[in-house]
Design a protein around this motif. Structure first.
Motif, PDB file in Angstrom:
ATOM      1  N   ILE A   5     114.025 -10.636  18.287  1.00  0.00           N
ATOM      2  CA  ILE A   5     112.654 -10.183  18.034  1.00  0.00           C
ATOM      3  C   ILE A   5     112.162  -9.327  19.197  1.00  0.00           C
ATOM      4  O   ILE A   5     111.609  -8.249  18.997  1.00  0.00           O
ATOM      5  N   VAL A   6     112.385  -9.808  20.418  1.00  0.00           N
ATOM      6  CA  VAL A   6     111.956  -9.056  21.605  1.00  0.00           C
ATOM      7  C   VAL A   6     112.698  -7.729  21.676  1.00  0.00           C
ATOM      8  O   VAL A   6     112.099  -6.690  21.964  1.00  0.00           O
ATOM      9  N   SER A   7     113.982  -7.727  21.388  1.00  0.00           N
ATOM     10  CA  SER A   7     114.772  -6.495  21.401  1.00  0.00           C
ATOM     11  C   SER A   7     114.227  -5.489  20.397  1.00  0.00           C
ATOM     12  O   SER A   7     114.115  -4.300  20.695  1.00  0.00           O
ATOM     13  N   LYS A   8     113.878  -5.980  19.214  1.00  0.00           N
ATOM     14  CA  LYS A   8     113.307  -5.102  18.190  1.00  0.00           C
ATOM     15  C   LYS A   8     111.962  -4.554  18.652  1.00  0.00           C
ATOM     16  O   LYS A   8     111.662  -3.369  18.458  1.00  0.00           O
ATOM     17  N   ASN A   9     111.154  -5.407  19.282  1.00  0.00           N
ATOM     18  CA  ASN A   9     109.864  -4.962  19.808  1.00  0.00           C
ATOM     19  C   ASN A   9     110.047  -3.859  20.845  1.00  0.00           C
ATOM     20  O   ASN A   9     109.326  -2.856  20.833  1.00  0.00           O
ATOM     21  N   ILE A  10     111.010  -4.046  21.733  1.00  0.00           N
ATOM     22  CA  ILE A  10     111.265  -3.068  22.790  1.00  0.00           C
ATOM     23  C   ILE A  10     111.623  -1.717  22.169  1.00  0.00           C
ATOM     24  O   ILE A  10     111.084  -0.678  22.551  1.00  0.00           O
ATOM     25  N   ARG A  11     112.528  -1.750  21.215  1.00  0.00           N
ATOM     26  CA  ARG A  11     112.942  -0.496  20.579  1.00  0.00           C
ATOM     27  C   ARG A  11     111.774   0.167  19.844  1.00  0.00           C
ATOM     28  O   ARG A  11     111.558   1.376  19.951  1.00  0.00           O
ATOM     29  N   ILE A  13     108.509  -0.138  20.309  1.00  0.00           N
ATOM     30  CA  ILE A  13     107.507   0.389  21.238  1.00  0.00           C
ATOM     31  C   ILE A  13     108.030   1.644  21.925  1.00  0.00           C
ATOM     32  O   ILE A  13     107.313   2.630  22.064  1.00  0.00           O
ATOM     33  N   ARG A  14     109.305   1.631  22.335  1.00  0.00           N
ATOM     34  CA  ARG A  14     109.887   2.819  22.972  1.00  0.00           C
ATOM     35  C   ARG A  14     109.803   4.010  22.024  1.00  0.00           C
ATOM     36  O   ARG A  14     109.417   5.119  22.428  1.00  0.00           O
ATOM     37  N   GLU A  15     110.149   3.789  20.767  1.00  0.00           N
ATOM     38  CA  GLU A  15     110.105   4.876  19.782  1.00  0.00           C
ATOM     39  C   GLU A  15     108.671   5.336  19.528  1.00  0.00           C
ATOM     40  O   GLU A  15     108.425   6.530  19.392  1.00  0.00           O
ATOM     41  N   MET A  16     107.734   4.394  19.479  1.00  0.00           N
ATOM     42  CA  MET A  16     106.329   4.770  19.270  1.00  0.00           C
ATOM     43  C   MET A  16     105.784   5.562  20.452  1.00  0.00           C
ATOM     44  O   MET A  16     104.912   6.400  20.285  1.00  0.00           O
ATOM     45  N   ARG A  17     106.320   5.291  21.631  1.00  0.00           N
ATOM     46  CA  ARG A  17     105.932   6.027  22.834  1.00  0.00           C
ATOM     47  C   ARG A  17     106.664   7.361  22.925  1.00  0.00           C
ATOM     48  O   ARG A  17     106.407   8.148  23.824  1.00  0.00           O
ATOM     49  N   THR A  46     116.029 -10.599  31.297  1.00  0.00           N
ATOM     50  CA  THR A  46     115.321 -11.392  32.295  1.00  0.00           C
ATOM     51  C   THR A  46     113.823 -11.127  32.225  1.00  0.00           C
ATOM     52  O   THR A  46     113.388 -10.086  31.730  1.00  0.00           O
ATOM     53  N   ILE A  47     113.059 -12.051  32.726  1.00  0.00           N
ATOM     54  CA  ILE A  47     111.612 -11.881  32.740  1.00  0.00           C
ATOM     55  C   ILE A  47     111.219 -10.700  33.630  1.00  0.00           C
ATOM     56  O   ILE A  47     110.255  -9.996  33.330  1.00  0.00           O
ATOM     57  N   SER A  48     111.990 -10.435  34.673  1.00  0.00           N
ATOM     58  CA  SER A  48     111.668  -9.285  35.527  1.00  0.00           C
ATOM     59  C   SER A  48     111.860  -7.977  34.762  1.00  0.00           C
ATOM     60  O   SER A  48     111.079  -7.037  34.922  1.00  0.00           O
ATOM     61  N   LYS A  49     112.875  -7.910  33.899  1.00  0.00           N
ATOM     62  CA  LYS A  49     113.080  -6.708  33.069  1.00  0.00           C
ATOM     63  C   LYS A  49     111.969  -6.598  32.018  1.00  0.00           C
ATOM     64  O   LYS A  49     111.487  -5.504  31.741  1.00  0.00           O
ATOM     65  N   ILE A  50     111.569  -7.720  31.445  1.00  0.00           N
ATOM     66  CA  ILE A  50     110.472  -7.706  30.473  1.00  0.00           C
ATOM     67  C   ILE A  50     109.196  -7.208  31.140  1.00  0.00           C
ATOM     68  O   ILE A  50     108.479  -6.376  30.589  1.00  0.00           O
ATOM     69  N   SER A  51     108.950  -7.685  32.346  1.00  0.00           N
ATOM     70  CA  SER A  51     107.768  -7.261  33.098  1.00  0.00           C
ATOM     71  C   SER A  51     107.814  -5.770  33.394  1.00  0.00           C
ATOM     72  O   SER A  51     106.820  -5.054  33.233  1.00  0.00           O
ATOM     73  N   LYS A  52     108.972  -5.279  33.798  1.00  0.00           N
ATOM     74  CA  LYS A  52     109.137  -3.851  34.101  1.00  0.00           C
ATOM     75  C   LYS A  52     108.974  -3.008  32.834  1.00  0.00           C
ATOM     76  O   LYS A  52     108.334  -1.947  32.870  1.00  0.00           O
ATOM     77  N   LEU A  53     109.525  -3.464  31.720  1.00  0.00           N
ATOM     78  CA  LEU A  53     109.379  -2.745  30.453  1.00  0.00           C
ATOM     79  C   LEU A  53     107.911  -2.667  30.040  1.00  0.00           C
ATOM     80  O   LEU A  53     107.444  -1.611  29.606  1.00  0.00           O
ATOM     81  N   ALA A  54     107.192  -3.765  30.184  1.00  0.00           N
ATOM     82  CA  ALA A  54     105.764  -3.760  29.856  1.00  0.00           C
ATOM     83  C   ALA A  54     105.036  -2.730  30.708  1.00  0.00           C
ATOM     84  O   ALA A  54     104.191  -1.979  30.219  1.00  0.00           O
ATOM     85  N   ILE A  59     101.748  -1.652  28.614  1.00  0.00           N
ATOM     86  CA  ILE A  59     101.183  -2.745  27.823  1.00  0.00           C
ATOM     87  C   ILE A  59     101.371  -4.056  28.581  1.00  0.00           C
ATOM     88  O   ILE A  59     102.078  -4.102  29.592  1.00  0.00           O
ATOM     89  N   SER A  60     100.792  -5.125  28.070  1.00  0.00           N
ATOM     90  CA  SER A  60     100.957  -6.433  28.697  1.00  0.00           C
ATOM     91  C   SER A  60     102.290  -7.048  28.267  1.00  0.00           C
ATOM     92  O   SER A  60     102.864  -6.665  27.241  1.00  0.00           O
ATOM     93  N   ILE A  61     102.740  -8.010  29.046  1.00  0.00           N
ATOM     94  CA  ILE A  61     103.962  -8.737  28.685  1.00  0.00           C
ATOM     95  C   ILE A  61     103.766  -9.418  27.332  1.00  0.00           C
ATOM     96  O   ILE A  61     104.655  -9.397  26.479  1.00  0.00           O
ATOM     97  N   SER A  62     102.597  -9.986  27.120  1.00  0.00           N
ATOM     98  CA  SER A  62     102.292 -10.653  25.851  1.00  0.00           C
ATOM     99  C   SER A  62     102.406  -9.674  24.679  1.00  0.00           C
ATOM    100  O   SER A  62     102.969 -10.014  23.636  1.00  0.00           O
ATOM    101  N   ASP A  63     101.870  -8.456  24.867  1.00  0.00           N
ATOM    102  CA  ASP A  63     101.967  -7.454  23.802  1.00  0.00           C
ATOM    103  C   ASP A  63     103.413  -7.079  23.524  1.00  0.00           C
ATOM    104  O   ASP A  63     103.781  -6.812  22.379  1.00  0.00           O
ATOM    105  N   LEU A  64     104.236  -7.060  24.556  1.00  0.00           N
ATOM    106  CA  LEU A  64     105.645  -6.734  24.379  1.00  0.00           C
ATOM    107  C   LEU A  64     106.366  -7.855  23.620  1.00  0.00           C
ATOM    108  O   LEU A  64     107.113  -7.603  22.681  1.00  0.00           O
TER     109      LEU A  64
END
Length: 115
Positions: A5-11, A13-17, A46-54, A59-64
């Motif tokens: 789910i998180v991987s799909k969200n990342i992709r 959001i990246r595409e929307m950006r 990792t949470i550090s990568k999630i934080s960096k991606l946000a 956006i916020s980590i929660s939004d990601l």
């Protein structure tokens, strides 16, 4: 399951950006291939990568983590009327914006590396 789910969200959001995988991988100081594994859910992130991606996406980590694409499509938006042009519009779409300077820095860096 959560990783997919998180991987799909990342992709999404990246595409929307309108960002390339190459750009995001560079921002994360990863290889293109390594970043692709994140988007495909092939590796744990990792949470550090999630934080960096946000941060990269602005956006916020929660939004990601709990991204809902329907949030960006507001079906209840009222028609907007521009009195000067006489045009009514109702796009009803909120767009994600990327600071242009950050993307420009990436493009300059890529040009220097290719020269």
């Amino acid at each position: 399951m959560m990783n997919k789910i998180v991987s799909k969200n990342i992709r999404t959001i990246r595409e929307m950006r309108n960002l390339t995988r190459d750009f995001v991988a560079g921002e994360l100081e990863m290889t293109y291939s390594g970043y692709g594994k994140i988007e495909r859910g092939e590796i744990d992130i990792t949470i550090s990568k999630i934080s960096k991606l946000a941060d990269i996406f602005g956006i916020s980590i929660s939004d990601l983590l709990f991204f809902d694409v329907s949030y960006f499509f507001n079906n209840d938006a009222e028609d907007k009327f521009d009195e000067q042009s006489g045009i009514a519009s109702n796009s009803g779409v909120n767009t994600l914006r990327m600071p242009s300077g950050r993307l420009l820095d990436f493009q300059v860096k890529k040009l220097k590396n290719n020269v």
